[in-house]
Motif scaffolding. Structure first.
Motif, PDB file in Angstrom:
ATOM      1  N   GLU A  47       0.827  -1.205   0.000  1.00  0.00           N
ATOM      2  CA  GLU A  47       0.000   0.000   0.000  1.00  0.00           C
ATOM      3  C   GLU A  47       0.859   1.251   0.000  1.00  0.00           C
ATOM      4  O   GLU A  47       0.551   2.226  -0.690  1.00  0.00           O
ATOM      5  CB  GLU A  47      -0.941  -0.011   1.199  1.00  0.00           C
ATOM      6  N   ALA A  48       1.964   1.248   0.756  1.00  0.00           N
ATOM      7  CA  ALA A  48       2.867   2.403   0.777  1.00  0.00           C
ATOM      8  C   ALA A  48       3.500   2.620  -0.593  1.00  0.00           C
ATOM      9  O   ALA A  48       3.622   3.765  -1.058  1.00  0.00           O
ATOM     10  CB  ALA A  48       3.948   2.203   1.829  1.00  0.00           C
ATOM     11  N   PHE A  49       3.881   1.527  -1.253  1.00  0.00           N
ATOM     12  CA  PHE A  49       4.467   1.638  -2.589  1.00  0.00           C
ATOM     13  C   PHE A  49       3.462   2.236  -3.574  1.00  0.00           C
ATOM     14  O   PHE A  49       3.791   3.128  -4.352  1.00  0.00           O
ATOM     15  CB  PHE A  49       4.935   0.269  -3.085  1.00  0.00           C
ATOM     16  N   ALA A  50       2.232   1.749  -3.515  1.00  0.00           N
ATOM     17  CA  ALA A  50       1.198   2.242  -4.432  1.00  0.00           C
ATOM     18  C   ALA A  50       0.870   3.704  -4.161  1.00  0.00           C
ATOM     19  O   ALA A  50       0.734   4.501  -5.092  1.00  0.00           O
ATOM     20  CB  ALA A  50      -0.058   1.387  -4.307  1.00  0.00           C
ATOM     21  N   SER A  51       0.779   4.097  -2.901  1.00  0.00           N
ATOM     22  CA  SER A  51       0.428   5.489  -2.594  1.00  0.00           C
ATOM     23  C   SER A  51       1.591   6.433  -2.864  1.00  0.00           C
ATOM     24  O   SER A  51       1.370   7.615  -3.140  1.00  0.00           O
ATOM     25  CB  SER A  51      -0.042   5.620  -1.149  1.00  0.00           C
ATOM     26  N   ALA A  52       2.822   5.951  -2.819  1.00  0.00           N
ATOM     27  CA  ALA A  52       3.980   6.805  -3.117  1.00  0.00           C
ATOM     28  C   ALA A  52       3.998   7.216  -4.587  1.00  0.00           C
ATOM     29  O   ALA A  52       4.563   8.257  -4.939  1.00  0.00           O
ATOM     30  CB  ALA A  52       5.273   6.081  -2.766  1.00  0.00           C
ATOM     31  N   GLY A  53       3.371   6.445  -5.451  1.00  0.00           N
ATOM     32  CA  GLY A  53       3.338   6.759  -6.875  1.00  0.00           C
ATOM     33  C   GLY A  53       2.159   7.627  -7.272  1.00  0.00           C
ATOM     34  O   GLY A  53       1.952   7.910  -8.449  1.00  0.00           O
ATOM     35  N   ARG A  54       1.388   8.066  -6.294  1.00  0.00           N
ATOM     36  CA  ARG A  54       0.202   8.875  -6.581  1.00  0.00           C
ATOM     37  C   ARG A  54       0.595  10.242  -7.126  1.00  0.00           C
ATOM     38  O   ARG A  54       1.482  10.898  -6.619  1.00  0.00           O
ATOM     39  CB  ARG A  54      -0.616   9.044  -5.309  1.00  0.00           C
ATOM     40  N   VAL A  55      -0.090  10.658  -8.177  1.00  0.00           N
ATOM     41  CA  VAL A  55       0.112  11.969  -8.790  1.00  0.00           C
ATOM     42  C   VAL A  55      -1.192  12.734  -8.673  1.00  0.00           C
ATOM     43  O   VAL A  55      -2.236  12.255  -9.112  1.00  0.00           O
ATOM     44  CB  VAL A  55       0.521  11.841 -10.278  1.00  0.00           C
ATOM     45  N   GLU A  56      -1.128  13.896  -8.065  1.00  0.00           N
ATOM     46  CA  GLU A  56      -2.323  14.705  -7.869  1.00  0.00           C
ATOM     47  C   GLU A  56      -2.755  15.349  -9.192  1.00  0.00           C
ATOM     48  O   GLU A  56      -1.918  15.708 -10.018  1.00  0.00           O
ATOM     49  CB  GLU A  56      -2.073  15.809  -6.834  1.00  0.00           C
ATOM     50  N   ALA A  57      -4.046  15.514  -9.350  1.00  0.00           N
ATOM     51  CA  ALA A  57      -4.600  16.139 -10.550  1.00  0.00           C
ATOM     52  C   ALA A  57      -4.458  17.657 -10.449  1.00  0.00           C
ATOM     53  O   ALA A  57      -4.413  18.222  -9.352  1.00  0.00           O
ATOM     54  CB  ALA A  57      -6.072  15.771 -10.691  1.00  0.00           C
ATOM     55  N   PHE A  58      -4.372  18.311 -11.595  1.00  0.00           N
ATOM     56  CA  PHE A  58      -4.331  19.765 -11.658  1.00  0.00           C
ATOM     57  C   PHE A  58      -5.744  20.323 -11.630  1.00  0.00           C
ATOM     58  O   PHE A  58      -6.663  19.727 -12.165  1.00  0.00           O
ATOM     59  CB  PHE A  58      -3.706  20.250 -12.972  1.00  0.00           C
ATOM     60  N   ASP A  59      -5.911  21.500 -11.053  1.00  0.00           N
ATOM     61  CA  ASP A  59      -7.155  22.231 -11.241  1.00  0.00           C
ATOM     62  C   ASP A  59      -6.941  23.181 -12.418  1.00  0.00           C
ATOM     63  O   ASP A  59      -5.835  23.312 -12.927  1.00  0.00           O
ATOM     64  CB  ASP A  59      -7.575  22.974  -9.964  1.00  0.00           C
ATOM     65  N   ARG A  60      -7.957  23.853 -12.873  1.00  0.00           N
ATOM     66  CA  ARG A  60      -7.848  24.690 -14.074  1.00  0.00           C
ATOM     67  C   ARG A  60      -6.811  25.797 -13.926  1.00  0.00           C
ATOM     68  O   ARG A  60      -6.038  26.068 -14.831  1.00  0.00           O
ATOM     69  CB  ARG A  60      -9.199  25.294 -14.423  1.00  0.00           C
ATOM     70  N   ALA A  61      -6.748  26.449 -12.778  1.00  0.00           N
ATOM     71  CA  ALA A  61      -5.788  27.535 -12.567  1.00  0.00           C
ATOM     72  C   ALA A  61      -4.355  27.009 -12.616  1.00  0.00           C
ATOM     73  O   ALA A  61      -3.472  27.648 -13.188  1.00  0.00           O
ATOM     74  CB  ALA A  61      -6.059  28.222 -11.238  1.00  0.00           C
ATOM     75  N   SER A  62      -4.119  25.852 -12.045  1.00  0.00           N
ATOM     76  CA  SER A  62      -2.781  25.266 -12.062  1.00  0.00           C
ATOM     77  C   SER A  62      -2.357  24.904 -13.479  1.00  0.00           C
ATOM     78  O   SER A  62      -1.197  25.058 -13.842  1.00  0.00           O
ATOM     79  CB  SER A  62      -2.731  24.025 -11.186  1.00  0.00           C
ATOM     80  N   VAL A  63      -3.285  24.425 -14.279  1.00  0.00           N
ATOM     81  CA  VAL A  63      -2.968  24.076 -15.666  1.00  0.00           C
ATOM     82  C   VAL A  63      -2.556  25.319 -16.429  1.00  0.00           C
ATOM     83  O   VAL A  63      -1.576  25.325 -17.164  1.00  0.00           O
ATOM     84  CB  VAL A  63      -4.177  23.388 -16.351  1.00  0.00           C
ATOM     85  N   ARG A  64      -3.272  26.410 -16.241  1.00  0.00           N
ATOM     86  CA  ARG A  64      -2.918  27.662 -16.929  1.00  0.00           C
ATOM     87  C   ARG A  64      -1.524  28.131 -16.527  1.00  0.00           C
ATOM     88  O   ARG A  64      -0.736  28.542 -17.371  1.00  0.00           O
ATOM     89  CB  ARG A  64      -3.949  28.737 -16.609  1.00  0.00           C
ATOM     90  N   ARG A  65      -1.194  28.075 -15.233  1.00  0.00           N
ATOM     91  CA  ARG A  65       0.143  28.485 -14.777  1.00  0.00           C
ATOM     92  C   ARG A  65       1.215  27.578 -15.355  1.00  0.00           C
ATOM     93  O   ARG A  65       2.261  28.025 -15.772  1.00  0.00           O
ATOM     94  CB  ARG A  65       0.199  28.455 -13.241  1.00  0.00           C
ATOM     95  N   TYR A  66       0.940  26.282 -15.389  1.00  0.00           N
ATOM     96  CA  TYR A  66       1.894  25.322 -15.906  1.00  0.00           C
ATOM     97  C   TYR A  66       2.149  25.557 -17.395  1.00  0.00           C
ATOM     98  O   TYR A  66       3.289  25.522 -17.849  1.00  0.00           O
ATOM     99  CB  TYR A  66       1.367  23.902 -15.673  1.00  0.00           C
ATOM    100  N   VAL A  67       1.075  25.825 -18.158  1.00  0.00           N
ATOM    101  CA  VAL A  67       1.209  26.046 -19.597  1.00  0.00           C
ATOM    102  C   VAL A  67       1.983  27.327 -19.862  1.00  0.00           C
ATOM    103  O   VAL A  67       2.814  27.408 -20.755  1.00  0.00           O
ATOM    104  CB  VAL A  67      -0.180  26.055 -20.276  1.00  0.00           C
ATOM    105  N   ARG A  68       1.736  28.386 -19.088  1.00  0.00           N
ATOM    106  CA  ARG A  68       2.449  29.657 -19.269  1.00  0.00           C
ATOM    107  C   ARG A  68       3.934  29.491 -19.024  1.00  0.00           C
ATOM    108  O   ARG A  68       4.753  30.060 -19.726  1.00  0.00           O
ATOM    109  CB  ARG A  68       1.891  30.707 -18.328  1.00  0.00           C
ATOM    110  N   ARG A  69       4.324  28.695 -18.007  1.00  0.00           N
ATOM    111  CA  ARG A  69       5.732  28.479 -17.722  1.00  0.00           C
ATOM    112  C   ARG A  69       6.412  27.692 -18.840  1.00  0.00           C
ATOM    113  O   ARG A  69       7.584  27.904 -19.145  1.00  0.00           O
ATOM    114  CB  ARG A  69       5.914  27.720 -16.415  1.00  0.00           C
ATOM    115  N   ALA A  70       5.701  26.792 -19.452  1.00  0.00           N
ATOM    116  CA  ALA A  70       6.275  25.939 -20.490  1.00  0.00           C
ATOM    117  C   ALA A  70       6.520  26.688 -21.781  1.00  0.00           C
ATOM    118  O   ALA A  70       7.406  26.347 -22.544  1.00  0.00           O
ATOM    119  CB  ALA A  70       5.368  24.738 -20.742  1.00  0.00           C
ATOM    120  N   SER A  71       5.742  27.760 -22.030  1.00  0.00           N
ATOM    121  CA  SER A  71       5.900  28.461 -23.318  1.00  0.00           C
ATOM    122  C   SER A  71       6.851  29.612 -23.253  1.00  0.00           C
ATOM    123  O   SER A  71       7.552  29.888 -22.391  1.00  0.00           O
ATOM    124  CB  SER A  71       4.558  28.978 -23.787  1.00  0.00           C
TER     125      SER A  71
END
Length: 71
Positions: A47-71
């Motif tokens: 269970e610890a191994f499986a939960s350590a690989g968890r990736v949190e989802a982005f919300d809309r505001a985070s996606v916009r910030r992430y896209v701006r940094r990438a460009s």
């Protein structure tokens, strides 16, 4: 007593193949117990191994910030 899984049971629990679990053991990426010639994996470690690989989802505001940094 805690439940310990065989390699085959651990693979089924994780939804992966036996080969993947054996590779995790060989690379020492997951704790295991040797009982004579047998390998056993603790349910808490799986269970610890499986939960350590968890990736949190982005919300809309985070996606916009992430896209701006990438460009």
């Amino acid at each position: 007593m805690k439940k310990c899984y065989t390699v085959e049971e651990a693979a089924e629990y994780l939804g992966t193949g036996v080969r993947f679990v054996r590779r995790l053991i060989a690379e020492r990426r997951i704790p295991f117990h040797k009982v004579g010639k047998y390998v056993r994996l603790d349910i808490d470690d799986l269970e610890a191994f499986a939960s350590a690989g968890r990736v949190e989802a982005f919300d809309r505001a985070s996606v916009r910030r992430y896209v701006r940094r990438a460009s």
